[in-house]
Design an enzyme around this catalytic site. Structure first.
Site, PDB file in Angstrom:
ATOM      1  N   VAL A   1      34.240  40.187  29.372  1.00 51.87           N
ATOM      2  CA  VAL A   1      33.340  40.697  28.326  1.00 51.87           C
ATOM      3  C   VAL A   1      31.965  40.039  28.359  1.00 51.87           C
ATOM      4  O   VAL A   1      31.059  40.475  27.654  1.00 51.87           O
ATOM      5  CB  VAL A   1      33.916  40.559  26.884  1.00 51.87           C
ATOM      6  CG1 VAL A   1      35.165  41.395  26.708  1.00 51.87           C
ATOM      7  CG2 VAL A   1      34.122  39.114  26.491  1.00 51.87           C
ATOM      8  N   LYS A   2      31.794  38.991  29.152  1.00 54.39           N
ATOM      9  CA  LYS A   2      30.542  38.240  29.158  1.00 54.39           C
ATOM     10  C   LYS A   2      29.469  38.947  30.019  1.00 54.39           C
ATOM     11  O   LYS A   2      29.769  39.950  30.655  1.00 54.39           O
ATOM     12  CB  LYS A   2      30.806  36.805  29.651  1.00 54.39           C
ATOM     13  CG  LYS A   2      31.807  36.032  28.783  1.00 54.39           C
ATOM     14  CD  LYS A   2      31.285  35.765  27.377  1.00 54.39           C
ATOM     15  CE  LYS A   2      32.376  35.389  26.392  1.00 54.39           C
ATOM     16  NZ  LYS A   2      32.999  34.089  26.576  1.00 54.39           N
TER      17      LYS A   2
END
Ligand SMILES: *Cc1c(COP(=O)(O)O)cnc(C)c1O
Length: 397
Positions: free
Chosen positions: A195-196
Site C-alpha cells: 500500500v506504500k
C-alpha cells in the site's frame, strides 16, 4: 427525500469494493524481476547496491540502506543511534504501532507526544515538555504523507543533543521547503509494503548522510557480521566476524529489482495522488460535515492517505455508522490510526492510556481514510465522491 443507503437495502454506488490503497505492477516490473531469476544472485547481490544507489540519488541523500521491511528499517535506525535499556524516544501516537515498537525492540521506552489538531503531525510545541535526561531521540512521523515541521524539530533536537528520526513511510516523493523527504532528519525510514508509495512486496530503506550510521545498519541487517558473502567471495576468503548482535533483515535481489523499476514511476505516481487529492478537496468543500486535514503551505504532500474528519455534531450518526455505510456503498474506507498508546500492550507494559494525548484521541473518533492510489480511475474517484455525498446527505441533521 434522500436516496436509500446500501446499508439500508438500497443500491450501492459500486458493486466491487474499492480498496483504500493498492500496488501498481507493470510488465516492465515483472521483466525486471524475471531477469533476476535468470541470474546468479537471488540475495545480497548487485541489485541491492543498485537499488540503494538509485534510492539515495532519487531523494538526494548520501547513503541508503535496504532492509526487509519498514519495521526492520525503524529497528535498524534505533540500533544505529544507540538506543538501549531505559532510553526514552519521543513519538506521536497517530501512527502505525511499529513507529513506537522500534524503541521497545532495543529496550527503550516510547514517550507519546501529542499531535497538532489541524494536521495530526507531531506538535513541536509539545515536544520539549516531554524531554527528560533519559531522552535520546525524536521520531517524527510524516502522517498521511505530509512532512513534519523539520526545521523546528531539528532545532529542538540540536538544543537537547537528541537524534531526529523521520518515519517517512507515508511521504516518499514529498518535500518540505523544497527539500526532499529522505534528507530531512538524521535517519529517514521508508516502507515498501504494497500500500506504500512504491512496493517490493515487503521491504524498507533508511537514508542518511552519515556513512558511519549507514555502516552500522549494514552490519545490523546481516546478523552483526562485518562482511557479507559476496565480499568474502570476492576476497576468496571464508573468514568473517560477528561483532554485535544483529538480525537477518536483508532485502533480496529479486525485491530490489522490483524496487528499482518501481522507483522510476514514483514522480508520476505522486503527481497522480496529488491530483486525486485536489478533486477530493474541491468536492468536499461543499459538504459542511466533512473537513479534510490541514496541509501547510511549505510542503509537497505525498498523499499516501487522504483522511477526512467528520463534524459529528452535524450528523445523526457516529463515525462507525459512516464507516459501515461507506463500506456498504463499495468504498473500502479505513481508519488510520488507533492511537498507539491505547493498545493493550502499551497500557500493560508502560501504563499508558486515555488522557495522555487528548488531541490524537479526539481525532481518532472523527477520522476516516478514503481510497487514494495512482491507479484509481476518474470513475473510481467519482464513486468515492458520490458515496460520501450520499452518506452525508442521509445522515445530516
Ligand atoms: C507501513 C508503516 C510502517 C511499517 O512498515 P512495514 O514495511 O509494514 O514494516 C511503519 N511506520 C509507518 C508510519 C507505516 O505506515
Amino acid at each position: 427525500m434522500a436516496v436509500k443507503l446500501a446499508i439500508d437495502g438500497g443500491i450501492p454506488v459500486r458493486e466491487k469494493q474499492l480498496p483504500y490503497g493498492h500496488q501498481w505492477v507493470d510488465d516492465d516490473d515483472i521483466a525486471a524481476v524475471v531477469e533476476v531469476f535468470r541470474s546468479d544472485w537471488f540475495t545480497t547481490g548487485p541489485k541491492v547496491d543498485e537499488f540503494e544507489r538509485a534510492f539515495a540519488d532519487f531523494v538526494g541523500e548520501k547513503q541508503a540502506v535496504a532492509v526487509s521491511s519498514g519495521t526492520a528499517a525503524l529497528h535498524a535506525a534505533m540500533y544505529a543511534i544507540g538506543i538501549g535499556l531505559g532510553d526514552e524516544v519521543i513519538v506521536p501516537p497517530m501512527t502505525f504501532a511499529a513507529s513506537a515498537n522500534c524503541a521497545v525492540f532495543q529496550g527503550g521506552m516510547p514517550v507519546f507526544s501529542d499531535v497538532d489538531p489541524d494536521t495530526l503531525l507531531l506538535d513541536p510545541n509539545q515536544v520539549e515538555a516531554k524531554i527528560t535526561p533519559r531522552t535520546k531521540a525524536i521520531i517524527a512521523v510524516d502522517y498521511a504523507g505530509q512532512p513534519c515541521d523539520y526545521d523546528v524539530l531539528l532545532a529542538i533536537a540540536n538544543r537537547h543533543d537528541l537524534r531526529l528520526v523521520a518515519d517517512a513511510c507515508h511521504a516518499l516523493g514529498g518535500s518540505y521547503k523544497g527539500r526532499p523527504v529522505g534528507t530531512l532528519a538524521d535517519l529517514n525510514v521508508f516502507s515498501f509494503h504494497p500500500v506504500k508509495p512504491i512496493t517490493t512486496g515487503e521491504g524498507g530503506m533508511i537514508t542518511t548522510d552519515d556513512p558511519k550510521l549507514a555502516d552500522r545498519m549494514r552490519v545490523f541487517r546481516n546478523h552483526g557480521i562485518t562482511t557479507d558473502h559476496r565480499q568474502r567471495e570476492l576476497q576468496g576468503s571464508w573468514f568473517y566476524e560477528m561483532v554485535d548482535l544483529g538480525y537477518n533483515y536483508r532485502l533480496t535481489d529479486i525485491q530490489c529489482a522490483l524496487g528499482i523499476s518501481q522507483l522510476r514511476k514514483l514522480p508520476a505516481w505522486v503527481a497522480r495522488r496529488q491530483k486525486i487529492a485536489r478533486r477530493y478537496d474541491a468536492a468536499f468543500a461543499e459538504i459542511p460535515a466533512v473537513r479534510p486535514l490541514g496541509v501547510r503551505e511549505d510542503v509537497s504532500h505525498a498523499y499516501h492517505l487522504y483522511v477526512i474528519r467528520l463534524d459529528l455534531a452535524q450528523l445523526r450518526a457516529t463515525r462507525a455508522d459512516v464507516f459501515a455505510a461507506l463500506r456498504a456503498e463499495g468504498i473500502g474506507v479505513n481508519v488510520h490510526y488507533i492511537p498507539v498508546h491505547l493498545h493493550p500492550f502499551y497500557r500493560e507494559r508502560f501504563g499508558t492510556g486515555p488522557g495522555i494525548c487528548p488531541v490524537a484521541e479526539d481525532a481518532y473518533e472523527h477520522i476516516i481514510t478514503l481510497p487514494i492510489f495512482p491507479r484509481m480511475s476518474e470513475d473510481d474517484i467519482s464513486d468515492v465522491i458520490a458515496a460520501v455525498h450520499k452518506v452525508m446527505e442521509a445522515y445530516s441533521q
